[in-house]
Design an enzyme around this catalytic site. Structure first.
Site: not given
Length: 334
Positions: A237, A261, A266, A298
């Site tokens: 996260r 990622d 985000e 992500h």
């Protein structure tokens, strides 16, 4: 029997394809929206029984009040995380379910891909050769063999990641608040405290959930305890890392490289095509400017197997609710 009406928010083409493919045999009527669930779009829930939402929907108190007023009976999250849902505001006015796991292999394998790409500059080499530049200057990496990898969070994903890492000949150490010594012995790794992990790891991978205890677990204080030049990989996260502190540590060369990622802010960018727009988030823009930072959107979970699992578990969660069965994937509201 009348069909249950389900409204899907933040739907991409691949989501729609999978839900249409696997939802044919369920007694539900599906409507798909590209828009996220927000205070501006919650009014669209009127006339529906179930809302299906995703990780970047903003499900705050006002959104929850609107859903409750419109008669929503179930919020079905098609993801594992639910930190974007204000559970306390629901007050048991409707149920919440989630998809607790889909493909731990997908995320573990992707983590390895990020480590290899960042270390060996594969992403840079790809761009260079397409432009006719076959120089290997600046592309030097290091052998994974013999390096120490620290894993924060030793759950299912981490255990698969550890198996893969052992195949490279790495030494693996891990921190988990609930260490499973039996698993550690079987897989050949050692549990240590966080300070020991920070001090000895060449690579640190974040595979823990986001909780009040893990929020900003990677900050300037913890980074100061790490080896100079350490690589940090985050497929968990975004808010596990204080991004401002990370940028300062990258500038100081305390952190040698970062593969991300996920990103703490985000929701306005990830999963969207922003190629014809200006990145207004200065922190994200700064991250993207570093030659030793690899950012992806992500996508660690994003395999056919994982999306199929997400789809089927979500549909079965809805089916169990309709049929009055026990909700095995219910999110507690207390």
């Amino acid at each position: 029997m009348e069909k249950t009406k389900v409204l899907f928010y933040d739907i991409k083409d691949y989501d729609k394809e999978f839900f249409k493919r696997y939802g044919k045999d369920y007694n539900i009527e599906m409507k798909f929206l590209r828009e996220k669930l927000t205070e501006e779009t919650v009014d669209l829930t009127k006339g529906f029984d179930v809302v299906c939402a995703f990780t970047n929907d903003d499900i705050n108190k006002n959104v929850i009040d609107g859903m409750a007023e419109n008669g929503i009976k179930l919020l079905a999250m098609r993801c594992a995380g639910f930190n974007n849902v204000d559970l306390k505001a629901i007050k048991n006015r409707f149920k919440v379910v989630r998809v607790p796991a889909y493909s731990p292999y997908a995320i573990a394998e992707y983590t390895i891909g990020m480590i290899l790409s960042l270390n060996r500059k594969i992403h840079k080499a790809y761009v260079r050769t397409r432009e006719g530049n076959f120089s290997i200057n600046g592309l030097m990496g290091f052998d994974l063999y013999g390096k120490t990898v620290g894993i924060i969070g030793a759950g299912k994903i981490a255990q698969i990641l550890i198996k893969i890492l052992k195949g490279f000949g790495t030494k693996v150490i891990a921190y988990d608040p609930y260490p499973n010594e039996k698993v550690a012995k079987e897989l050949g790794f050692e549990f240590v405290d966080l300070d020991t992990l920070y001090a000895n790891s060449d690579i640190i991978s974040l595979n823990c959930p986001l909780t009040k205890d893990t929020k900003y677990i990677i900050n300037r204080n913890s980074m100061n305890k790490m080896k100079d030049g350490v690589m940090i990989v985050n497929t968990g996260r975004g808010m596990l890392i204080d991004t401002v502190d990370l940028i300062e540590a990258l500038k100081d060369k305390k952190i040698g490289a970062a593969a991300l990622d996920v990103y703490e802010e985000e929701e306005d960018y990830f999963f969207e095509d922003m190629s014809n727009k200006v990145i207004e988030d200065d922190i994200l823009g700064r991250l993207l400017s570093f030659h030793n930072v690899l950012v992806t959107s992500h996508q660690a979970y994003f395999t056919e197997e994982a999306v199929e699992a997400i789809t089927n578990v979500t549909l079965n969660n809805i089916k169990d609710f309709i049929e009055g069965k026990e909700l095995v994937n219910e999110v507690p509201q207390n």
